[in-house]
Motif scaffolding. Sequence first.
Motif, PDB file in Angstrom:
ATOM      1  N   ARG A 506      38.031 117.974 -29.394  1.00  0.00           N
ATOM      2  CA  ARG A 506      37.611 117.419 -30.723  1.00  0.00           C
ATOM      3  C   ARG A 506      37.477 118.413 -31.758  1.00  0.00           C
ATOM      4  O   ARG A 506      37.776 117.907 -32.875  1.00  0.00           O
ATOM      5  N   ASN A 507      36.908 119.584 -31.395  1.00  0.00           N
ATOM      6  CA  ASN A 507      36.860 120.555 -32.542  1.00  0.00           C
ATOM      7  C   ASN A 507      38.217 121.057 -32.852  1.00  0.00           C
ATOM      8  O   ASN A 507      38.321 121.383 -34.185  1.00  0.00           O
ATOM      9  N   ASP A 510      39.482 118.277 -34.959  1.00  0.00           N
ATOM     10  CA  ASP A 510      38.971 118.374 -36.407  1.00  0.00           C
ATOM     11  C   ASP A 510      39.519 119.336 -37.290  1.00  0.00           C
ATOM     12  O   ASP A 510      39.771 119.258 -38.630  1.00  0.00           O
ATOM     13  N   LYS A 514      41.700 119.005 -40.804  1.00  0.00           N
ATOM     14  CA  LYS A 514      41.176 119.825 -42.163  1.00  0.00           C
ATOM     15  C   LYS A 514      42.253 120.696 -42.754  1.00  0.00           C
ATOM     16  O   LYS A 514      42.549 120.484 -43.933  1.00  0.00           O
TER      17      LYS A 514
END
Length: 516
Positions: A506-507, A510, A514
């Motif tokens: 998930r990180n 993300d 970005k």
Amino acid sequence: MKIIVRVLAIVVLFIHIGDGARILGIVPTPSISHQVVFQPLWRELSLRGHQVTTITTDPIKDPTLTNLTEIDLHFSYEAWNKIIMKNILAFNDNPIRGILGFVEQGLDITDQQLRHPSMQSFLKSEDKFDLAIIESVAPVMIAFAEKFQCPFISMTSMDGFTYLYKSMGNPTHPVLFPDSIYPYYEKMSLAQRLGSVISTNVMSIMIAYSSFSQDQLVKKYFGENYPSVQHLMNNASLLFVNSDPILHKIRPLVPTVVQIGGGSHLRKPKPLPHDLKEKLDNEKNGFIYFSLGSNVKSKDIPMETRTTILETFSELPYTVLWKFEAENLSNKPDNVIISKWLPQQDVLRHPNIKLFITQGGLQSSDETIHIGVPIVGMPFFGDQAANIKRMVAKGMGLSVEYTALEKNDFKAKILEIIQNPKYRNRVKELAALAQDQPMTGLERAIWWSEYVIRHKGAAHLRSPLLDIPWYQYLLLDVIAVLLFGFTFSTYILYILVRSLLRLIRRNLNDNEKKLK
């Protein structure tokens, strides 16, 4: 002075009588090889001042033993002899069928014995006993200990079966300590180890199968409110096994299992009958002794086997003394002497003996070790094959199979044993080991019998193995907990790793968004 001596003698006599206990001994198997193991025990206990009552198929009938009362069940031999050879031959064709035959025959004989008038009278008696010593192969008889409310010792005329050791809470293992009738005992192949496991479990199943019939006999003759035979067996104070660490395999024993083997039935030498002694004394080249024991009758062995034996003997340069149960033996060579009965121990002690051809019964095996005579084994059934294999492995002799007996092989093995001194030397070494003991088997049996009398049982020596469930002994509950713990820990670790991987993914996602 004489008066004082007489008074002291009377005092000692009364003290001795006061120490005497009432002992019940039960050996109902109609086979002299079972009886001779325990006859010295009855004799010695009675000589020590105990009042001994025995139920036996072979009474000692010694009028000097004033403390010994014997209930004679000799009639049981009639039923035993009718079927014994059939069961022996069946055992060799199919061991399971043979053992079942012995079990069923044993139950029939026990039924006959218990309904005999002498036993019916004894069952109705109000006698009291301080100890019962009961042969384990007739478990129905253990109900007498319950009837008289006395501690009892279970005993066997050979090494104990696995189920007997289990009944005392003694550790067992089908590979390390196979049953006494299993003919392999060390350095077993995978197939033999598998056979031992199967054999042990089949024996357990057959014992369970016979338990119902045994319980029915107990209810029939003793009453409805008696515990099961298995429950009674588990309450034995001690188990006497006719084994020793020289002939039998070393195994761990709990204190309630006592080895009384090692020639405990051997008696003092007696002169041979005059005619027999004269014949054997004149055999300057030596002689061979051939006996198949008390259960296997030479007159009943297959004719083909007998013919091969006679042909072999006819070619030997030695006289053969053969225990043969008939008056005549057709085609008997001149160098063969037959007799229906022979004093075996004294024959084996004769200085001119060269070889003992034996079926390998345990009593005969003990005698050949202690007296020091090499053997050629010819086993037929029961523990005989295992006994012979042990003796061969220890260097005491060689063996043949009676079902595949071949003249040249039989003759070669006889001559090898007689002409090669290593076999006799080895037996002498084992005899020295067997006799170098702090106590004889008989002395151990006497001491422990009186121990149980003194303490009114031996519950304080009871194995803890008898008081835990089987699944605890096999550590199944512990293994289950460990498996659950391992599985649960693995699952938690899996959840944590999966959650961590999801978090990382998930990180990463993300961060990618970005950057875009």
